[in-house]
Enzyme design. Structure first.
Site, PDB file in Angstrom:
ATOM      1  N   CYS A  88       5.623  18.951   5.685  1.00 49.08           N
ATOM      2  CA  CYS A  88       4.688  18.146   6.473  1.00 49.08           C
ATOM      3  C   CYS A  88       5.428  17.110   7.312  1.00 49.08           C
ATOM      4  CB  CYS A  88       3.698  17.425   5.552  1.00 49.08           C
ATOM      5  SG  CYS A  88       2.404  18.520   4.913  1.00 49.08           S
ATOM      6  N   ARG A  93      10.952  11.712   2.849  1.00 46.95           N
ATOM      7  CA  ARG A  93      10.764  12.020   1.426  1.00 46.95           C
ATOM      8  C   ARG A  93      12.061  12.633   0.917  1.00 46.95           C
ATOM      9  NH1 ARG A  93       5.596  15.555   1.181  1.00 46.95           N
ATOM     10  NH2 ARG A  93       6.173  16.159   3.289  1.00 46.95           N
ATOM     11  N   PRO A  94      13.001  11.791   0.554  1.00 48.02           N
ATOM     12  CA  PRO A  94      14.341  12.285   0.239  1.00 48.02           C
ATOM     13  C   PRO A  94      14.366  13.156  -1.008  1.00 48.02           C
ATOM     14  CG  PRO A  94      14.136   9.972  -0.358  1.00 48.02           C
ATOM     15  CD  PRO A  94      12.883  10.342   0.379  1.00 48.02           C
ATOM     16  N   VAL A  95      15.347  14.052  -1.039  1.00 54.49           N
ATOM     17  CA  VAL A  95      15.505  14.946  -2.190  1.00 54.49           C
ATOM     18  C   VAL A  95      16.649  14.467  -3.081  1.00 54.49           C
ATOM     19  CG1 VAL A  95      14.523  16.928  -1.007  1.00 54.49           C
ATOM     20  CG2 VAL A  95      16.977  16.486  -0.815  1.00 54.49           C
ATOM     21  N   LEU A  97      16.676  12.613  -5.681  1.00 55.33           N
ATOM     22  CA  LEU A  97      16.439  12.697  -7.121  1.00 55.33           C
ATOM     23  C   LEU A  97      16.741  14.093  -7.654  1.00 55.33           C
ATOM     24  CD1 LEU A  97      13.149  10.614  -7.523  1.00 55.33           C
ATOM     25  CD2 LEU A  97      15.474   9.924  -8.135  1.00 55.33           C
ATOM     26  N   ASP A 276      -2.632  12.873  -2.626  1.00 57.58           N
ATOM     27  CA  ASP A 276      -3.140  14.035  -1.901  1.00 57.58           C
ATOM     28  C   ASP A 276      -4.650  13.994  -1.700  1.00 57.58           C
ATOM     29  OD1 ASP A 276      -0.802  15.311  -1.269  1.00 57.58           O
ATOM     30  OD2 ASP A 276      -0.780  16.605  -3.028  1.00 57.58           O
TER      31      ASP A 276
END
Length: 392
Positions: A88, A93-95, A97, A276
């Site tokens: 989206c 929204r970092p990855v 983690l 959501d």
């Protein structure tokens, strides 16, 4: 679907919706050598010929969830090359983690030319504590840990129903996982898993969207084959707005009020109010009898539906990550553009009550998370149709 990478053989998944995201993940797995077949609502995956351990950009750019293949690939085959994800078009929204978790399990990871490249002879169990619970990272690390050597403990794990369902599926495959449904998961790694079959849980966000659709149109609707226990926060807010809701173990009936009361919402990790559902709730509040404040504490800039709702006549002031909504007597149809999955649903809900005709462009976003939304709404009495050639 990515969890099937963890074992050779045939998996059967039932109650699978016909969604664009399912199709995208299927095509990604097919590139790796998995045979994928969808018939009615049953998905069959044969992983016996999986030979390619790469998730190319052309697939991953369409859906962030493609990164879920990272953990299973490196755990099973000792190597993964996964494109940094797309999805989206809102918000960073970092990855990180996901990456840090797989690193802690012993993988060597580098980022090169837009790809995450992970290598490990054998992953090793470790302790991982999240500052903030992450659904994606919890799932990815859990899938990797089931084949790691020794014990992995995940503290402050996500407890969303989808994570619980994944953990139960992994147990059916032979994994040892304790603490399912709690914030502390203990995973004892084993050498190999076996195929399993599963019936998917109902989609709580689809359920929530239909509940709001009933409320916004002052309707009375019964939803079947759902799980009210997964929607306690949404149900509570609808009751505060004046709706009457009754439930059984797998149905929810909503009887909507003539006047919608304004209700403030702040999104939170499960079991709080889901991010959501934020956009759909905002559509409802645009016609509430008073003012409400909607704050998204999960994704701070998930508000691209606000200017589109305002085109329909909504009165909304956006300050940082809070929308101040003043209810109006009516919305008026206009041409609007959807920017992401839940914004699309929000605009459809607003269009149901807007006076005149509402034309929503780029509705292909809807197909990522809703199967035939317009047909289901039409069956409930909506005057709605999809028009070919209007996707610009």
């Amino acid at each position: 679907m990515p969890a099937t990478i963890l074992a050779d053989g045939v998996f059967t998944l039932k109650n699978v919706p016909h969604l664009k995201d399912i199709e995208t993940m299927g095509k990604l797995l097919e590139v790796m050598g998995v045979a994928v077949e969808m018939k009615d609502h049953t998905l069959t995956l044969n992983t016996s010929n999986l030979k390619k351990y790469e998730a190319p950009y052309e697939h991953v750019k369409k859906m962030r969830a493609s990164i879920y293949v990272l953990g299973p690939l490196v755990a099973r085959y000792g190597y993964a090359k996964v494109s940094l994800p797309g999805g989206c078009a809102w918000g960073p929204r970092p990855v990180n983690l996901h990456i840090e978790g797989i690193k802690k399990l012993g993988a060597d990871i580098e980022i090169r030319e837009g790809y995450i490249i992970a290598k490990a002879k054998k992953l090793r169990g470790t302790n991982i504590a999240f500052d903030v619970p992450s659904v994606g990272a919890t799932g990815n690390i859990m899938m990797a840990a089931v084949l790691a050597e020794g014990t992995t403990i995940i503290e402050n794990a996500a407890i969303e129903p989808e994570i619980t369902a994944l953990a139960e599926f992994l147990k059916k495959m032979g994994a040892y996982i304790n603490g399912i449904g709690t914030k502390r998961l203990e995973i004892q790694g084993i050498d190999s898993l076996h195929p399993a079959d599963e019936v998917l849980i109902p989609d709580r966000i689809e359920t929530g969207t239909f509940l709001v659709a009933a409320a916004i149109t002052h309707g009375n609707v019964t939803l079947l084959n759902t799980n009210p226990q997964h929607l306690t926060a949404v149900i509570a807010k609808l009751e505060s707005a004046g709706a009457e809701l009754t439930s059984t173990s797998n149905t929810i009936t909503i009887k909507s009020p003539k006047i919608i009361k304004p209700v403030d919402v702040t999104t939170a990790v499960y079991p709080g109010f889901p991010t959501d559902m934020q956009a759909q709730w905002m559509a409802l509040m645009t016609i509430a009898n008073g003012s409400s404040v909607i704050t998204d504490s999960i994704y701070l800039d998930r508000f691209k539906h606000v200017p589109e709702l305002m085109r329909l006549g909504a009165s909304i002031d956006l300050i940082k990550n809070s929308a101040f909504v003043k209810g109006v007597k009516k919305l008026t149809g206009a041409k609007v553009m959807s920017t992401d999955l839940r914004a699309s649903a929000c605009l459809v809900l607003a269009g149901l009550i807007a006076e005149g005709t509402t034309e929503i462009l780029r509705v292909y976003h809807l197909d990522r998370g809703y199967e035939s939304l317009e047909k289901k709404l039409e069956a409930l009495g909506a005057d709605i149709r999809r028009v070919a050639g209007k996707e610009y």
